[in-house]
Design a protein around this motif. Sequence first.
Motif, PDB file in Angstrom:
ATOM      1  N   VAL A  18      -3.591 -10.738   9.029  1.00 42.97           N
ATOM      2  CA  VAL A  18      -3.594  -9.275   9.072  1.00 42.97           C
ATOM      3  C   VAL A  18      -5.025  -8.736   9.109  1.00 42.97           C
ATOM      4  CG1 VAL A  18      -3.035  -7.177   7.773  1.00 42.97           C
ATOM      5  CG2 VAL A  18      -1.346  -9.017   7.976  1.00 42.97           C
ATOM      6  N   LEU A  19      -5.900  -9.309   8.305  1.00 46.06           N
ATOM      7  CA  LEU A  19      -7.297  -8.864   8.275  1.00 46.06           C
ATOM      8  C   LEU A  19      -7.944  -8.968   9.643  1.00 46.06           C
ATOM      9  CD1 LEU A  19      -9.905  -8.049   6.705  1.00 46.06           C
ATOM     10  CD2 LEU A  19     -10.306 -10.515   6.397  1.00 46.06           C
ATOM     11  N   VAL A  20      -7.775 -10.111  10.308  1.00 47.52           N
ATOM     12  CA  VAL A  20      -8.394 -10.313  11.615  1.00 47.52           C
ATOM     13  C   VAL A  20      -7.715  -9.450  12.680  1.00 47.52           C
ATOM     14  CG1 VAL A  20      -8.790 -12.002  13.452  1.00 47.52           C
ATOM     15  CG2 VAL A  20      -9.202 -12.630  11.066  1.00 47.52           C
ATOM     16  N   LEU A  21      -6.390  -9.411  12.646  1.00 46.49           N
ATOM     17  CA  LEU A  21      -5.664  -8.621  13.647  1.00 46.49           C
ATOM     18  C   LEU A  21      -6.031  -7.145  13.551  1.00 46.49           C
ATOM     19  CD1 LEU A  21      -3.504  -8.241  15.819  1.00 46.49           C
ATOM     20  CD2 LEU A  21      -1.776  -8.218  14.003  1.00 46.49           C
ATOM     21  N   MET A  22      -6.015  -6.587  12.362  1.00 49.48           N
ATOM     22  CA  MET A  22      -6.282  -5.158  12.191  1.00 49.48           C
ATOM     23  C   MET A  22      -7.772  -4.831  12.228  1.00 49.48           C
ATOM     24  SD  MET A  22      -3.375  -3.891  12.186  1.00 49.48           S
ATOM     25  CE  MET A  22      -1.656  -4.211  11.832  1.00 49.48           C
ATOM     26  N   GLY A  23      -8.573  -5.660  11.569  1.00 46.86           N
ATOM     27  CA  GLY A  23     -10.007  -5.392  11.541  1.00 46.86           C
ATOM     28  C   GLY A  23     -10.647  -5.560  12.903  1.00 46.86           C
ATOM     29  N   CYS A  24     -10.498  -6.752  13.479  1.00 43.29           N
ATOM     30  CA  CYS A  24     -11.057  -6.991  14.810  1.00 43.29           C
ATOM     31  C   CYS A  24     -10.323  -6.163  15.861  1.00 43.29           C
ATOM     32  CB  CYS A  24     -10.977  -8.478  15.158  1.00 43.29           C
ATOM     33  SG  CYS A  24     -12.002  -9.531  14.106  1.00 43.29           S
ATOM     34  N   GLY A  25      -9.027  -5.939  15.627  1.00 44.27           N
ATOM     35  CA  GLY A  25      -8.258  -5.120  16.557  1.00 44.27           C
ATOM     36  C   GLY A  25      -8.769  -3.701  16.643  1.00 44.27           C
ATOM     37  N   SER A  26      -9.257  -3.178  15.530  1.00 47.98           N
ATOM     38  CA  SER A  26      -9.802  -1.817  15.551  1.00 47.98           C
ATOM     39  C   SER A  26     -11.020  -1.741  16.465  1.00 47.98           C
ATOM     40  CB  SER A  26     -10.175  -1.369  14.132  1.00 47.98           C
ATOM     41  OG  SER A  26     -11.282  -2.104  13.636  1.00 47.98           O
ATOM     42  N   ALA A  27     -11.789  -2.843  16.508  1.00 48.11           N
ATOM     43  CA  ALA A  27     -12.980  -2.872  17.358  1.00 48.11           C
ATOM     44  C   ALA A  27     -12.608  -3.068  18.822  1.00 48.11           C
ATOM     45  CB  ALA A  27     -13.916  -3.983  16.906  1.00 48.11           C
ATOM     46  N   VAL A  28     -11.656  -3.947  19.097  1.00 47.73           N
ATOM     47  CA  VAL A  28     -11.302  -4.293  20.466  1.00 47.73           C
ATOM     48  C   VAL A  28     -10.428  -3.233  21.115  1.00 47.73           C
ATOM     49  CG1 VAL A  28     -10.106  -5.982  21.919  1.00 47.73           C
ATOM     50  CG2 VAL A  28     -11.485  -6.750  19.975  1.00 47.73           C
ATOM     51  N   ILE A  29      -9.454  -2.734  20.373  1.00 48.76           N
ATOM     52  CA  ILE A  29      -8.468  -1.813  20.950  1.00 48.76           C
ATOM     53  C   ILE A  29      -8.827  -0.347  20.717  1.00 48.76           C
ATOM     54  CG2 ILE A  29      -6.047  -1.059  20.825  1.00 48.76           C
ATOM     55  CD1 ILE A  29      -5.330  -3.968  20.128  1.00 48.76           C
ATOM     56  N   ALA A  32     -13.613   1.991  20.910  1.00 48.30           N
ATOM     57  CA  ALA A  32     -14.451   2.566  21.967  1.00 48.30           C
ATOM     58  C   ALA A  32     -14.888   3.977  21.618  1.00 48.30           C
ATOM     59  CB  ALA A  32     -13.693   2.572  23.288  1.00 48.30           C
ATOM     60  N   ASN A  33     -16.058   4.347  22.074  1.00 47.16           N
ATOM     61  CA  ASN A  33     -16.532   5.712  21.878  1.00 47.16           C
ATOM     62  C   ASN A  33     -15.726   6.677  22.738  1.00 47.16           C
ATOM     63  OD1 ASN A  33     -18.597   5.002  20.072  1.00 47.16           O
ATOM     64  ND2 ASN A  33     -19.933   4.425  21.767  1.00 47.16           N
ATOM     65  N   GLY A  34     -15.714   7.894  22.346  1.00 47.70           N
ATOM     66  CA  GLY A  34     -14.985   8.890  23.119  1.00 47.70           C
ATOM     67  C   GLY A  34     -13.846   9.489  22.325  1.00 47.70           C
ATOM     68  N   THR A  35     -13.041  10.275  22.975  1.00 47.26           N
ATOM     69  CA  THR A  35     -11.988  11.008  22.275  1.00 47.26           C
ATOM     70  C   THR A  35     -10.888  10.099  21.748  1.00 47.26           C
ATOM     71  OG1 THR A  35     -10.867  11.392  24.392  1.00 47.26           O
ATOM     72  CG2 THR A  35     -12.388  13.089  23.620  1.00 47.26           C
ATOM     73  N   THR A  36     -10.728   8.915  22.340  1.00 47.64           N
ATOM     74  CA  THR A  36      -9.657   8.023  21.907  1.00 47.64           C
ATOM     75  C   THR A  36     -10.148   6.912  20.989  1.00 47.64           C
ATOM     76  OG1 THR A  36      -9.942   6.595  23.847  1.00 47.64           O
ATOM     77  CG2 THR A  36      -8.374   8.424  24.034  1.00 47.64           C
ATOM     78  N   GLY A  37     -11.436   6.852  20.731  1.00 46.38           N
ATOM     79  CA  GLY A  37     -11.993   5.768  19.930  1.00 46.38           C
ATOM     80  C   GLY A  37     -12.215   6.160  18.484  1.00 46.38           C
ATOM     81  N   VAL A  38     -12.154   5.174  17.603  1.00 42.86           N
ATOM     82  CA  VAL A  38     -12.366   5.444  16.176  1.00 42.86           C
ATOM     83  C   VAL A  38     -13.822   5.303  15.769  1.00 42.86           C
ATOM     84  CG1 VAL A  38     -10.022   4.764  15.580  1.00 42.86           C
ATOM     85  CG2 VAL A  38     -11.840   3.036  15.556  1.00 42.86           C
ATOM     86  N   GLY A  39     -14.629   4.636  16.589  1.00 45.21           N
ATOM     87  CA  GLY A  39     -16.047   4.487  16.303  1.00 45.21           C
ATOM     88  C   GLY A  39     -16.330   3.533  15.160  1.00 45.21           C
ATOM     89  N   TYR A 113      -8.844  -5.485  30.945  1.00 46.65           N
ATOM     90  CA  TYR A 113      -9.413  -6.156  29.772  1.00 46.65           C
ATOM     91  C   TYR A 113      -9.905  -7.539  30.160  1.00 46.65           C
ATOM     92  CZ  TYR A 113      -9.821  -8.855  25.497  1.00 46.65           C
ATOM     93  OH  TYR A 113     -10.289  -9.673  24.508  1.00 46.65           O
ATOM     94  N   SER A 114     -11.084  -7.885  29.694  1.00 47.38           N
ATOM     95  CA  SER A 114     -11.654  -9.207  29.914  1.00 47.38           C
ATOM     96  C   SER A 114     -12.273  -9.679  28.614  1.00 47.38           C
ATOM     97  CB  SER A 114     -12.724  -9.170  31.012  1.00 47.38           C
ATOM     98  OG  SER A 114     -13.476 -10.363  31.023  1.00 47.38           O
ATOM     99  N   ILE A 115     -11.879 -10.842  28.149  1.00 47.19           N
ATOM    100  CA  ILE A 115     -12.427 -11.342  26.898  1.00 47.19           C
ATOM    101  C   ILE A 115     -13.922 -11.606  27.017  1.00 47.19           C
ATOM    102  CG2 ILE A 115     -11.980 -13.792  27.357  1.00 47.19           C
ATOM    103  CD1 ILE A 115     -11.174 -14.010  24.372  1.00 47.19           C
ATOM    104  N   ALA A 116     -14.370 -11.947  28.239  1.00 46.76           N
ATOM    105  CA  ALA A 116     -15.796 -12.188  28.457  1.00 46.76           C
ATOM    106  C   ALA A 116     -16.605 -10.904  28.354  1.00 46.76           C
ATOM    107  CB  ALA A 116     -16.013 -12.840  29.819  1.00 46.76           C
ATOM    108  N   VAL A 117     -15.993  -9.782  28.749  1.00 47.84           N
ATOM    109  CA  VAL A 117     -16.687  -8.490  28.738  1.00 47.84           C
ATOM    110  C   VAL A 117     -16.412  -7.721  27.455  1.00 47.84           C
ATOM    111  CG1 VAL A 117     -16.904  -6.246  29.884  1.00 47.84           C
ATOM    112  CG2 VAL A 117     -16.641  -8.340  31.242  1.00 47.84           C
ATOM    113  N   ASN A 118     -15.147  -7.620  27.077  1.00 51.38           N
ATOM    114  CA  ASN A 118     -14.751  -6.798  25.936  1.00 51.38           C
ATOM    115  C   ASN A 118     -14.770  -7.549  24.613  1.00 51.38           C
ATOM    116  OD1 ASN A 118     -12.686  -5.950  28.442  1.00 51.38           O
ATOM    117  ND2 ASN A 118     -13.803  -4.248  27.502  1.00 51.38           N
ATOM    118  N   GLY A 119     -14.733  -8.870  24.682  1.00 51.42           N
ATOM    119  CA  GLY A 119     -14.792  -9.676  23.475  1.00 51.42           C
ATOM    120  C   GLY A 119     -13.524  -9.606  22.644  1.00 51.42           C
ATOM    121  N   LEU A 120     -13.616 -10.166  21.431  1.00 49.24           N
ATOM    122  CA  LEU A 120     -12.476 -10.198  20.537  1.00 49.24           C
ATOM    123  C   LEU A 120     -12.927  -9.889  19.103  1.00 49.24           C
ATOM    124  CD1 LEU A 120      -9.486 -10.789  21.240  1.00 49.24           C
ATOM    125  CD2 LEU A 120      -9.820 -13.076  20.295  1.00 49.24           C
ATOM    126  N   GLY A 121     -13.972  -9.068  18.996  1.00 53.73           N
ATOM    127  CA  GLY A 121     -14.489  -8.719  17.676  1.00 53.73           C
ATOM    128  C   GLY A 121     -15.313  -9.820  17.044  1.00 53.73           C
TER     129      GLY A 121
END
Length: 235
Positions: A18-29, A32-39, A113-121
């Motif tokens: 859960v920690l990795v899914l939610m924590g890293c997921g917040s960064a990956v999904i 992003a900056n902008g109106t839809t991102g949490v920063g 989405y590309s893991i090489a570009v967007n990564g996985l946190g």
Amino acid sequence: MNTNILPKFFAEFLGTMVLVLMGCGSAVIAGANGTTGVGLLGIAFAFGLSVVAMAYAIGHISGCHINPAITIGMVVAGRMKSSEAIPYIIAQILGAIAGAGILLLIASGKEGYSIAVNGLGQNGYDAASPGHYSLLAGFIAETIFTFIFLLVIFGATSTKNIHGGFAGLSIGLSLVLIHIVGIPVTGVSVNPARSIGPALFTGNIAISQLWLFIAAPVLGSVLSAVVWRYLLESN
């Protein structure tokens, strides 16, 4: 495996997942900056809130370490048997890999989405650091941040702490604080399992730099355990 350890094993597995899914997921999904991102602040709270949630979900079963550095620190501080630490650490690493794998499946569902570009946190230093901080800066940050994190954990879970019922909240909020400061430096690990999971999927530089995110948190946890056991709570 001793049947008495099985509930703790699965609790640590699920908690770390859960920690990795939610924590890293917040960064990956959602990071992003902008109106839809949490920063940055949103990512920091995602990691902290994951710990808070799991502390109250599985804390009474396994203590909710969900972090090999915490488990090692507990052994050094004399709060845990070394024989019990091994299955904890195995469960944590497997849980982190499962969490990273689930995150990859979800993230891959978006076109482009590309893991090489967007990564996985994943964590990193030098060119792989979010703020391009050096190896030395990353090592110092991970060591000191883990040292502080473990001090909070030792204090919050001490039998002498009359506010022990709020341990999960204080520990989670301390992780939020650490992420607010540390995300630009390394992306913040303070947890070898949290780094191992995403690194195994992203490969390349994340794998080559993984040693720092194992060594520094373990060093910080051991130093914190020694300070707590022999200096702060020696009486």
